[in-house]
Design a protein around this motif. Structure first.
Motif, short mmCIF file in Angstrom:
data_model
loop_
_atom_site.label_atom_id
_atom_site.label_comp_id
_atom_site.label_asym_id
_atom_site.label_seq_id
_atom_site.Cartn_x
_atom_site.Cartn_y
_atom_site.Cartn_z
N GLY A 136 0.82 -1.21 0.00
CA GLY A 136 0.00 0.00 0.00
C GLY A 136 0.86 1.26 0.00
O GLY A 136 0.57 2.23 -0.71
N HIS A 137 1.94 1.22 0.79
CA HIS A 137 2.84 2.38 0.84
C HIS A 137 3.50 2.61 -0.52
O HIS A 137 3.64 3.75 -0.98
CB HIS A 137 3.89 2.15 1.93
CG HIS A 137 4.70 3.38 2.23
ND1 HIS A 137 4.14 4.54 2.72
CD2 HIS A 137 6.03 3.63 2.08
CE1 HIS A 137 5.07 5.45 2.88
NE2 HIS A 137 6.24 4.93 2.49
N VAL A 138 3.91 1.51 -1.17
CA VAL A 138 4.54 1.64 -2.50
C VAL A 138 3.54 2.22 -3.49
O VAL A 138 3.88 3.08 -4.31
CB VAL A 138 5.06 0.26 -2.98
CG1 VAL A 138 5.40 0.30 -4.46
CG2 VAL A 138 6.29 -0.14 -2.17
N GLN A 139 2.28 1.80 -3.42
CA GLN A 139 1.26 2.36 -4.32
C GLN A 139 1.08 3.86 -4.09
O GLN A 139 0.96 4.64 -5.05
CB GLN A 139 -0.07 1.63 -4.13
CG GLN A 139 -0.09 0.24 -4.73
CD GLN A 139 -1.41 -0.47 -4.49
OE1 GLN A 139 -2.25 0.02 -3.73
NE2 GLN A 139 -1.60 -1.61 -5.13
N ARG A 140 1.05 4.26 -2.81
CA ARG A 140 0.93 5.69 -2.51
C ARG A 140 2.13 6.46 -3.06
O ARG A 140 1.97 7.55 -3.63
CB ARG A 140 0.79 5.92 -1.00
CG ARG A 140 -0.60 5.62 -0.46
CD ARG A 140 -0.77 6.15 0.96
NE ARG A 140 0.20 5.58 1.90
CZ ARG A 140 0.05 4.43 2.53
NH1 ARG A 140 -1.03 3.69 2.32
NH2 ARG A 140 0.96 4.00 3.37
N GLN A 141 3.32 5.89 -2.88
CA GLN A 141 4.52 6.54 -3.40
C GLN A 141 4.45 6.69 -4.92
O GLN A 141 4.83 7.73 -5.48
CB GLN A 141 5.78 5.73 -3.04
CG GLN A 141 6.19 5.86 -1.59
CD GLN A 141 6.87 7.17 -1.32
OE1 GLN A 141 6.22 8.18 -1.13
NE2 GLN A 141 8.19 7.18 -1.30
N GLN A 142 3.96 5.65 -5.59
CA GLN A 142 3.85 5.71 -7.04
C GLN A 142 2.86 6.79 -7.47
O GLN A 142 3.09 7.51 -8.45
CB GLN A 142 3.42 4.34 -7.60
CG GLN A 142 4.54 3.31 -7.52
CD GLN A 142 4.08 1.91 -7.91
OE1 GLN A 142 2.87 1.64 -7.89
NE2 GLN A 142 5.02 1.05 -8.21
#
Length: 198
Positions: A168-174
């Motif tokens: 989820g954090h990686v998706q937000r970063q993207q």
């Protein structure tokens, strides 16, 4: 100018008037009509010179006004150029800040991706161990293997939760990186537009 015309008339009158009486039998003095014509011509010349002077003065005043208008227009143009330069500098500064933020976000995304990959490897190893323990439990249901199975299963659940949070954090970063890239494109377009000649 009127003074100049009067001086010219006086000079012509003095030159035209006889200084001495002509001797008897000599040429006759200038006729009255000739003097009138001479004065009339001098008067017309003075009026013409006066008209030229006034026309020249009017033209000079108009030229002065035009120069004043041109100076004002140049001043306004200079202000616009200064404002354009200031805006371009602000855009360059914003572009540099966004590029720096993007570089930091890329580093963070790379670090998160690496951590996610390592966590996924650990998750796979844990799942393999759980399967081994399940096989052992089928053969011997009782014993220390059952306790180890429960501990590993709990750890696998926690690791799955961590992986889910990391994903989820990686998706937000993207998403944030995509928004930053959009802002970067907009600023580059504005800089390109500002650099075009008017």
């Amino acid at each position: 100018m009127a003074m100049l015309a009067l001086c010219l008339l006086w000079t012509l009158a003095t030159a035209a008037s006889p200084v001495k009486a002509a001797p008897v039998g000599g040429p006759e003095p200038a006729q009255h009509e000739e003097l009138t014509l001479l004065f009339h011509g001098a008067l017309q010349l003075g009026q013409a010179l006066n008209g030229v002077y006034k026309a020249t003065e009017t033209r000079l005043e108009e030229a002065g006004r035009s120069l004043g208008l041109y100076g004002h227009a140049l001043g306004l143009l200079g202000q616009e150029v200064s404002q354009g330069r200031a805006e371009a500098q602000n855009l360059h500064a914003s572009l540099s800040e966004i590029q720096t933020e993007e570089a930091v976000m890329e580093l963070q995304a790379d670090a998160l991706a690496q951590a996610l990959e390592e966590a996924a490897k650990g998750q796979r190893a844990l799942q393999d161990r759980v399967k081994q323990l399940e096989v052992q439990l089928r053969s011997t249901w009782l014993g220390p293997a059952h306790r180890e199975f429960e501990i590993l299963k709990e750890r696998a659940d926690k690791q799955s939760h961590v992986l889910w949070a990391l994903a989820g954090h990686v998706q937000r970063q993207q998403k944030e990186m995509a928004a930053q890239q959009q802002r970067l494109r907009q600023i580059q377009e504005r800089l390109h537009t500002a650099a075009l000649p008017a």
